[in-house]
Write a protein that holds these residues in place. Structure first.
Motif, PDB file in Angstrom:
ATOM      1  N   GLU A  46       0.977  -1.254  -0.098  1.00 51.97           N
ATOM      2  CA  GLU A  46      -0.088   0.235  -0.066  1.00 51.97           C
ATOM      3  C   GLU A  46       0.754   1.266   0.139  1.00 51.97           C
ATOM      4  O   GLU A  46       2.074   1.481   0.488  1.00 51.97           O
ATOM      5  N   LEU A  47       0.102   2.266  -0.609  1.00 50.97           N
ATOM      6  CA  LEU A  47       0.944   3.656  -0.462  1.00 50.97           C
ATOM      7  C   LEU A  47       0.969   4.283   0.755  1.00 50.97           C
ATOM      8  O   LEU A  47      -0.199   4.302   1.341  1.00 50.97           O
ATOM      9  N   VAL A  48       2.036   4.603   1.263  1.00 51.55           N
ATOM     10  CA  VAL A  48       2.017   5.465   2.607  1.00 51.55           C
ATOM     11  C   VAL A  48       1.873   6.918   2.305  1.00 51.55           C
ATOM     12  O   VAL A  48       1.307   7.649   2.910  1.00 51.55           O
ATOM     13  N   ALA A  49       2.795   7.325   1.635  1.00 53.12           N
ATOM     14  CA  ALA A  49       3.158   8.808   1.414  1.00 53.12           C
ATOM     15  C   ALA A  49       3.700   9.085   0.046  1.00 53.12           C
ATOM     16  O   ALA A  49       4.505   8.320  -0.383  1.00 53.12           O
ATOM     17  N   THR A  50       3.576  10.035  -0.614  1.00 55.20           N
ATOM     18  CA  THR A  50       4.303  10.730  -1.998  1.00 55.20           C
ATOM     19  C   THR A  50       4.561  12.007  -1.785  1.00 55.20           C
ATOM     20  O   THR A  50       3.894  12.908  -0.928  1.00 55.20           O
ATOM     21  N   ILE A  51       5.727  12.524  -2.730  1.00 55.82           N
ATOM     22  CA  ILE A  51       5.946  13.996  -2.640  1.00 55.82           C
ATOM     23  C   ILE A  51       6.330  14.139  -4.008  1.00 55.82           C
ATOM     24  O   ILE A  51       6.988  13.490  -4.845  1.00 55.82           O
ATOM     25  N   PHE A  52       5.825  15.313  -4.643  1.00 53.59           N
ATOM     26  CA  PHE A  52       5.830  15.667  -5.800  1.00 53.59           C
ATOM     27  C   PHE A  52       6.418  16.991  -6.107  1.00 53.59           C
ATOM     28  O   PHE A  52       7.030  17.538  -5.085  1.00 53.59           O
ATOM     29  N   SER A  53       6.740  17.384  -7.247  1.00 54.88           N
ATOM     30  CA  SER A  53       7.365  18.467  -7.457  1.00 54.88           C
ATOM     31  C   SER A  53       6.723  19.810  -6.731  1.00 54.88           C
ATOM     32  O   SER A  53       5.419  19.816  -6.578  1.00 54.88           O
ATOM     33  N   GLY A  54       7.731  20.681  -6.370  1.00 55.74           N
ATOM     34  CA  GLY A  54       7.193  21.794  -5.412  1.00 55.74           C
ATOM     35  C   GLY A  54       6.809  21.105  -4.231  1.00 55.74           C
ATOM     36  O   GLY A  54       6.075  21.857  -3.226  1.00 55.74           O
ATOM     37  N   ASP A  55       7.297  20.136  -3.644  1.00 55.71           N
ATOM     38  CA  ASP A  55       7.077  19.510  -2.328  1.00 55.71           C
ATOM     39  C   ASP A  55       5.718  19.379  -2.009  1.00 55.71           C
ATOM     40  O   ASP A  55       5.429  19.527  -0.870  1.00 55.71           O
ATOM     41  N   ILE A  56       4.872  18.857  -2.900  1.00 53.28           N
ATOM     42  CA  ILE A  56       3.617  18.775  -2.731  1.00 53.28           C
ATOM     43  C   ILE A  56       3.425  17.333  -2.061  1.00 53.28           C
ATOM     44  O   ILE A  56       4.107  16.235  -2.757  1.00 53.28           O
ATOM     45  N   THR A  57       2.773  16.842  -0.738  1.00 57.48           N
ATOM     46  CA  THR A  57       2.635  15.912  -0.509  1.00 57.48           C
ATOM     47  C   THR A  57       1.412  15.359  -0.199  1.00 57.48           C
ATOM     48  O   THR A  57       0.461  15.911  -0.357  1.00 57.48           O
ATOM     49  N   ASN A  58       1.282  13.906  -0.012  1.00 57.39           N
ATOM     50  CA  ASN A  58      -0.126  13.293   0.132  1.00 57.39           C
ATOM     51  C   ASN A  58       0.221  12.170   1.020  1.00 57.39           C
ATOM     52  O   ASN A  58       1.101  11.324   0.838  1.00 57.39           O
ATOM     53  N   TYR A  59      -0.863  11.828   1.833  1.00 60.52           N
ATOM     54  CA  TYR A  59      -0.667  10.678   2.888  1.00 60.52           C
ATOM     55  C   TYR A  59      -1.722   9.756   2.901  1.00 60.52           C
ATOM     56  O   TYR A  59      -2.778  10.342   2.594  1.00 60.52           O
ATOM     57  N   VAL A  60      -1.526   8.425   3.209  1.00 64.36           N
ATOM     58  CA  VAL A  60      -2.749   7.676   3.479  1.00 64.36           C
ATOM     59  C   VAL A  60      -3.521   8.132   4.724  1.00 64.36           C
ATOM     60  O   VAL A  60      -2.757   8.545   5.704  1.00 64.36           O
ATOM     61  N   ASP A  61      -4.669   7.920   4.998  1.00 65.02           N
ATOM     62  CA  ASP A  61      -5.196   8.397   6.135  1.00 65.02           C
ATOM     63  C   ASP A  61      -4.757   7.716   7.320  1.00 65.02           C
ATOM     64  O   ASP A  61      -4.652   8.599   8.467  1.00 65.02           O
ATOM     65  N   SER A  62      -4.321   6.587   7.335  1.00 65.98           N
ATOM     66  CA  SER A  62      -3.765   6.095   8.618  1.00 65.98           C
ATOM     67  C   SER A  62      -2.802   6.582   9.247  1.00 65.98           C
ATOM     68  O   SER A  62      -2.158   6.210  10.380  1.00 65.98           O
TER      69      SER A  62
END
Length: 115
Positions: A46-62
């Motif tokens: 499962e995906l836990v966290a990602t980081i994109f250009s511009g340091d945009i981040t995303n996390y799984v809810d847990s």
């Protein structure tokens, strides 16, 4: 080609912290996004966290509010700071890089949360 080498896993008590590192080498300029995945025994990766250009981040809810993904471009290193760890966080954690066409993976590092 992109090479990824993780480190920083280990055994920690519930409520403790760990920081995972992923050293990146190869065609770094081709990378569009990077992330951390995990796979627990008997479960799908499962995906836990990602980081994109511009340091945009995303996390799984847990893990939102407990984990922080970041990167040091000068050191070509991706990090995952994990705080307030829970037994459910026990898994092999994998570093991932995506160049728009291919996914690259590290070898994984074991994180075990147990008293």
């Amino acid at each position: 080609q992109v090479q990824l080498v993780e480190s920083g896993g280990g055994l920690v008590q519930p409520g403790g912290s760990l920081r995972l590192s992923c050293v990146i080498s190869g065609s770094i300029g081709s990378i569009k996004s990077m992330g951390w995945y995990r796979q627990a025994p008997g479960k799908e990766r499962e995906l836990v966290a990602t980081i994109f250009s511009g340091d945009i981040t995303n996390y799984v809810d847990s893990v939102r509010g407990r984990f922080i993904i970041s990167r040091d471009n000068a050191e070509n290193t991706l990090y995952l700071q994990m705080n307030n760890l829970k037994p459910d966080d026990t898994a092999v954690y994998y570093c991932n890089a995506w160049n728009g066409a291919l996914n690259y993976w590290g070898q994984g590092t074991q994180v075990t949360v147990s008293s």
